[in-house]
Design a protein around this motif. Structure first.
Motif, PDB file in Angstrom:
ATOM      1  N   ASP A 265      99.447  91.488  16.299  1.00 21.20           N
ATOM      2  CA  ASP A 265     100.554  90.699  15.762  1.00 21.20           C
ATOM      3  C   ASP A 265     100.102  90.193  14.402  1.00 21.20           C
TER       4      ASP A 265
ATOM      5  N   ALA B 231     101.754  88.799  11.941  1.00 23.12           N
ATOM      6  CA  ALA B 231     102.269  87.492  11.537  1.00 23.12           C
ATOM      7  C   ALA B 231     101.455  86.352  12.142  1.00 23.12           C
ATOM      8  N   ARG B 232     101.033  86.506  13.379  1.00 21.07           N
ATOM      9  CA  ARG B 232     100.261  85.454  14.055  1.00 21.07           C
ATOM     10  C   ARG B 232      98.763  85.607  13.851  1.00 21.07           C
TER      11      ARG B 232
ATOM     12  N   THR C  44      96.729  88.016  15.376  1.00 18.55           N
ATOM     13  CA  THR C  44      96.068  88.245  16.658  1.00 18.55           C
ATOM     14  C   THR C  44      95.860  89.731  16.895  1.00 18.55           C
TER      15      THR C  44
ATOM     16  N   GLU D  10      92.152  85.600  17.929  1.00 13.99           N
ATOM     17  CA  GLU D  10      93.058  84.868  17.049  1.00 13.99           C
ATOM     18  C   GLU D  10      92.333  84.477  15.772  1.00 13.99           C
TER      19      GLU D  10
END
Length: 182
Positions: free
Chosen positions: A65, A67-68, A70, A160
């Motif tokens: 992901d 955008a996040r 991760t 993350e």
């Protein structure tokens, strides 16, 4: 020829020539050629939980992901894989994905979260999902539920990205590498 198995039914870790071949992509990353391996692989730096030495392994990214910030990884050799155990001991580390380095924290997914990850992964990469399940000794019939069940038994880790403000504390903590990630 069937794969050697552990008493738990997991595939045995590669040895000899197979191990050397599996570690070849590490040399590509070290030579600055990691981007040639694409976005489905990353180089994970980790600190040996016993030795304290800097270790590296190239792993497949199951989900990313952007955008996040991760990356989700599956431990194909189960929860006793060295990199998995090392992350449990020292969850803050660095990865290289493509040409970029990122400081990350490891979060270990629950079996139900693993089921969701595998159910999403299987339709996007059906052949690889079937091969992963077969490699790990799980039977799947191609249905979403069979992949969910396999995902409940596969150890997954979500990495993350650490916000910039926390980088100094990682560098000062003596984690896996002394180079500052970019």
């Amino acid at each position: 020829m069937p794969l050697p198995r552990t008493p738990e039914g997991r595939p045995a870790l590669p040895t000899g020539l197979q191990r050397r071949l599996a570690r070849l992509p590490i040399g590509l990353y070290r030579a600055g050629l990691g981007p040639l391996l694409g976005k489905r692989l990353l180089l994970l730096h980790h600190k040996g939980r016993v030795s304290g030495l800097h270790r590296r392994v190239v792993l497949e990214v199951v989900a990313h992901d952007r955008a996040r910030g991760t990356w989700t990884l599956a431990s194909g050799f189960g929860p006793t894989s060295a990199w998995y155990q090392n992350l449990r001991h020292t969850p803050r580390t660095m990865i290289q994905h493509g040409a970029h380095r990122h400081l990350v924290d490891a979060h270990f997914l629950t079996p139900d979260e693993g089921a969701v990850v595998m159910a999403r992964y299987a339709p996007e990469h059906p052949r690889t999902a079937r091969e992963l399940c077969s490699f790990m000794g799980f039977e799947t019939d191609g249905s979403e539920e069979s992949f969910r069940e396999a995902g409940r038994q596969i150890p997954f880790v979500r990495l993350e990205r650490v916000p910039d403000a926390r980088r100094r504390s990682w560098r000062d903590s003596g984690s896996a590498t002394t180079r500052r990630p970019t």
